[in-house]
Motif scaffolding. Sequence first.
Motif, PDB file in Angstrom:
ATOM      1  N   GLY A  73      -9.268   6.522  26.772  1.00  0.00           N
ATOM      2  CA  GLY A  73      -9.157   5.667  27.945  1.00  0.00           C
ATOM      3  C   GLY A  73      -7.889   5.857  28.743  1.00  0.00           C
ATOM      4  N   THR A  74      -7.113   6.876  28.419  1.00  0.00           N
ATOM      5  CA  THR A  74      -5.867   7.105  29.132  1.00  0.00           C
ATOM      6  C   THR A  74      -5.976   8.364  29.986  1.00  0.00           C
ATOM      7  N   VAL A  75      -5.158   8.443  31.021  1.00  0.00           N
ATOM      8  CA  VAL A  75      -5.099   9.637  31.855  1.00  0.00           C
ATOM      9  C   VAL A  75      -4.117  10.631  31.268  1.00  0.00           C
ATOM     10  N   GLU A  76      -2.949  10.145  30.895  1.00  0.00           N
ATOM     11  CA  GLU A  76      -1.914  10.985  30.302  1.00  0.00           C
ATOM     12  C   GLU A  76      -1.114  10.177  29.291  1.00  0.00           C
ATOM     13  N   LEU A  77      -0.500  10.880  28.349  1.00  0.00           N
ATOM     14  CA  LEU A  77       0.422  10.266  27.400  1.00  0.00           C
ATOM     15  C   LEU A  77       1.803  10.864  27.631  1.00  0.00           C
ATOM     16  N   GLU A  78       2.746  10.010  27.984  1.00  0.00           N
ATOM     17  CA  GLU A  78       4.122  10.460  28.207  1.00  0.00           C
ATOM     18  C   GLU A  78       4.931  10.251  26.929  1.00  0.00           C
ATOM     19  N   ARG A  79       5.610  11.314  26.487  1.00  0.00           N
ATOM     20  CA  ARG A  79       6.477  11.169  25.317  1.00  0.00           C
ATOM     21  C   ARG A  79       7.825  10.611  25.764  1.00  0.00           C
ATOM     22  N   THR A  80       8.202   9.495  25.178  1.00  0.00           N
ATOM     23  CA  THR A  80       9.454   8.808  25.496  1.00  0.00           C
ATOM     24  C   THR A  80      10.377   8.880  24.274  1.00  0.00           C
ATOM     25  N   PRO A  81      11.618   8.395  24.391  1.00  0.00           N
ATOM     26  CA  PRO A  81      12.484   8.369  23.203  1.00  0.00           C
ATOM     27  C   PRO A  81      11.933   7.501  22.071  1.00  0.00           C
ATOM     28  N   TYR A  82      10.958   6.623  22.372  1.00  0.00           N
ATOM     29  CA  TYR A  82      10.442   5.710  21.360  1.00  0.00           C
ATOM     30  C   TYR A  82       9.086   6.151  20.807  1.00  0.00           C
ATOM     31  N   GLY A  83       8.315   6.875  21.598  1.00  0.00           N
ATOM     32  CA  GLY A  83       6.975   7.251  21.152  1.00  0.00           C
ATOM     33  C   GLY A  83       6.152   7.758  22.316  1.00  0.00           C
ATOM     34  N   LEU A  84       4.915   7.241  22.438  1.00  0.00           N
ATOM     35  CA  LEU A  84       4.004   7.666  23.490  1.00  0.00           C
ATOM     36  C   LEU A  84       3.696   6.496  24.416  1.00  0.00           C
ATOM     37  N   LEU A  85       3.814   6.731  25.716  1.00  0.00           N
ATOM     38  CA  LEU A  85       3.508   5.726  26.719  1.00  0.00           C
ATOM     39  C   LEU A  85       2.224   6.126  27.429  1.00  0.00           C
ATOM     40  N   PRO A  86       1.130   5.373  27.251  1.00  0.00           N
ATOM     41  CA  PRO A  86      -0.111   5.689  27.970  1.00  0.00           C
ATOM     42  C   PRO A  86       0.031   5.418  29.469  1.00  0.00           C
ATOM     43  N   HIS A  87      -0.464   6.356  30.265  1.00  0.00           N
ATOM     44  CA  HIS A  87      -0.506   6.179  31.712  1.00  0.00           C
ATOM     45  C   HIS A  87      -1.952   6.230  32.181  1.00  0.00           C
ATOM     46  N   PRO A 122       0.829  -1.212   0.000  1.00  0.00           N
ATOM     47  CA  PRO A 122       0.000   0.000   0.000  1.00  0.00           C
ATOM     48  C   PRO A 122       0.858   1.255   0.000  1.00  0.00           C
ATOM     49  N   ASP A 123       0.262   2.345  -0.466  1.00  0.00           N
ATOM     50  CA  ASP A 123       0.868   3.659  -0.310  1.00  0.00           C
ATOM     51  C   ASP A 123       0.518   4.147   1.091  1.00  0.00           C
ATOM     52  N   TRP A 124       1.446   3.967   2.013  1.00  0.00           N
ATOM     53  CA  TRP A 124       1.150   4.235   3.412  1.00  0.00           C
ATOM     54  C   TRP A 124       1.065   5.724   3.696  1.00  0.00           C
ATOM     55  N   ILE A 125       0.133   6.092   4.556  1.00  0.00           N
ATOM     56  CA  ILE A 125      -0.001   7.442   5.090  1.00  0.00           C
ATOM     57  C   ILE A 125       0.313   7.365   6.578  1.00  0.00           C
ATOM     58  N   SER A 126       1.298   8.142   7.023  1.00  0.00           N
ATOM     59  CA  SER A 126       1.653   8.182   8.444  1.00  0.00           C
ATOM     60  C   SER A 126       0.840   9.265   9.147  1.00  0.00           C
ATOM     61  N   THR A 127       0.251   8.912  10.261  1.00  0.00           N
ATOM     62  CA  THR A 127      -0.556   9.853  11.038  1.00  0.00           C
ATOM     63  C   THR A 127       0.073  10.019  12.416  1.00  0.00           C
ATOM     64  N   PRO A 128       0.378  11.255  12.817  1.00  0.00           N
ATOM     65  CA  PRO A 128       0.954  11.447  14.155  1.00  0.00           C
ATOM     66  C   PRO A 128       0.012  10.938  15.241  1.00  0.00           C
ATOM     67  N   LEU A 129       0.593  10.285  16.213  1.00  0.00           N
ATOM     68  CA  LEU A 129      -0.186   9.779  17.339  1.00  0.00           C
ATOM     69  C   LEU A 129      -0.258  10.839  18.432  1.00  0.00           C
ATOM     70  N   GLY A 130      -1.456  11.050  18.955  1.00  0.00           N
ATOM     71  CA  GLY A 130      -1.650  12.038  20.000  1.00  0.00           C
ATOM     72  C   GLY A 130      -2.954  11.795  20.726  1.00  0.00           C
ATOM     73  N   PRO A 131      -3.277  12.647  21.689  1.00  0.00           N
ATOM     74  CA  PRO A 131      -4.465  12.420  22.516  1.00  0.00           C
ATOM     75  C   PRO A 131      -5.768  12.425  21.744  1.00  0.00           C
ATOM     76  N   GLU A 132      -5.785  13.041  20.562  1.00  0.00           N
ATOM     77  CA  GLU A 132      -7.023  13.048  19.786  1.00  0.00           C
ATOM     78  C   GLU A 132      -7.364  11.672  19.233  1.00  0.00           C
ATOM     79  N   LEU A 133      -6.394  10.767  19.168  1.00  0.00           N
ATOM     80  CA  LEU A 133      -6.639   9.422  18.657  1.00  0.00           C
ATOM     81  C   LEU A 133      -6.641   8.349  19.745  1.00  0.00           C
ATOM     82  N   VAL A 134      -6.262   8.710  20.967  1.00  0.00           N
ATOM     83  CA  VAL A 134      -6.107   7.724  22.037  1.00  0.00           C
ATOM     84  C   VAL A 134      -7.150   7.994  23.115  1.00  0.00           C
TER      85      VAL A 134
END
Length: 386
Positions: A16-30, A2-14
């Motif tokens: 059931g979480t309290v907070e999203l912590e940005r780590t060196p790898y991505g987002l860690l739900p807390h 497929p012709d992939w489309i990358s979509t940034p991950l953020g609170p608008e797409l996640v």
Amino acid sequence: MPDWISTPLGPELVRGTVELERTPYGLLPHRLAASGRRQNTDGQLAMAEAQPSGVRLAFRTTATAIELDVLPTKMAYVGAPPRPDGVYDLLVDGELTAQTVATGGNLLTIDFTAGTRETTPGPAATIEFCGLRPGDKDVEIWLPHNEITQLVALRTDAPVQPAPDGGRRTWLHHGSSISHGSNADSPTRTWPAVAARLAGVELVNLGYGGSAVLDPFTARTIRDLPADLISVKLGINIVNTDLMRLRALGPAGHNFLDLIRDGHPATPLLVISSIYCPIHEHTPGPGAPDFADGQVRFRATGDPAEVPAGRLTLTVIREELARITTARAADDPNLHHLDGLALYGEADHAELPLPDRLHPDTATHQRIAERFVHHAFGDGPFGVRR
């Protein structure tokens, strides 16, 4: 390809979480607020709140192929058989459509005897869902309820946008490993997830394995979150950690409810006691794992003779929670009590015993969910008042 489309991950797409912590790898739900994480010193709670029970990606798209890069942290217990990989559930328009697992990732090794925890780093993984039906659809990817998961990247073969919430009420639930989802087969089959689906509400699950112990910072997390409905299920962890005596339980329970009421003075609030658990009905904690015969089971190690002196059992705690809620009811008409034995009692145990003597299996999660919806919704305290 497929012709992939990358979509940034953020609170608008996640959800059931309290907070999203940005780590060196991505987002860690807390599922515990940062202020609580700073005050916490317990490794079990730190692990449990970072396991994303009830956390899901939710978006609307015409995509027929999805890739999600994740960095899981899997667990291993010294002396216990290997644990299965955590499951990712794909829902399309509310229906379970596919499941998969992520290989690789970090490995957290826990040794109960030595009291140690050691993490071995590992690589990120890619999970795929292909062959989805064409056309507009609401997609949810529920993350493993029992596996820490960092979100790295999302790719689809068509654009995505945040899914509408449909105006549903938000139900915020706090409880122990049973609410967290222990022994359920997948994240959408934990009893809170099933109950939320049956009742048509948005779930925020603050079930923490081993850690529903009336911590004030947990109550403050509940206090500060938006919620239309709140429930707290208490008892088993107070017993199996042998955390306190009867003298402390009443004031701690009142304080926990006071803190919640500071932010939610009139929100329907349901206090639920523990389901039936034979090992702790009349025997105090602490609880201990038993790895005999290659199986994981639990046992109570306390002395029932010490109950008159204030040691806690599930029977004692059920009585105390009923007393606390009754004492507050005159000034708090939106506070309600539900005996956990109405969700799973002695007769249920005879039919569907707890496989490890502590946690229900998937069929029992389903039964607990159906019973909860019956008692809490409809004509119950969470029913819609007209």
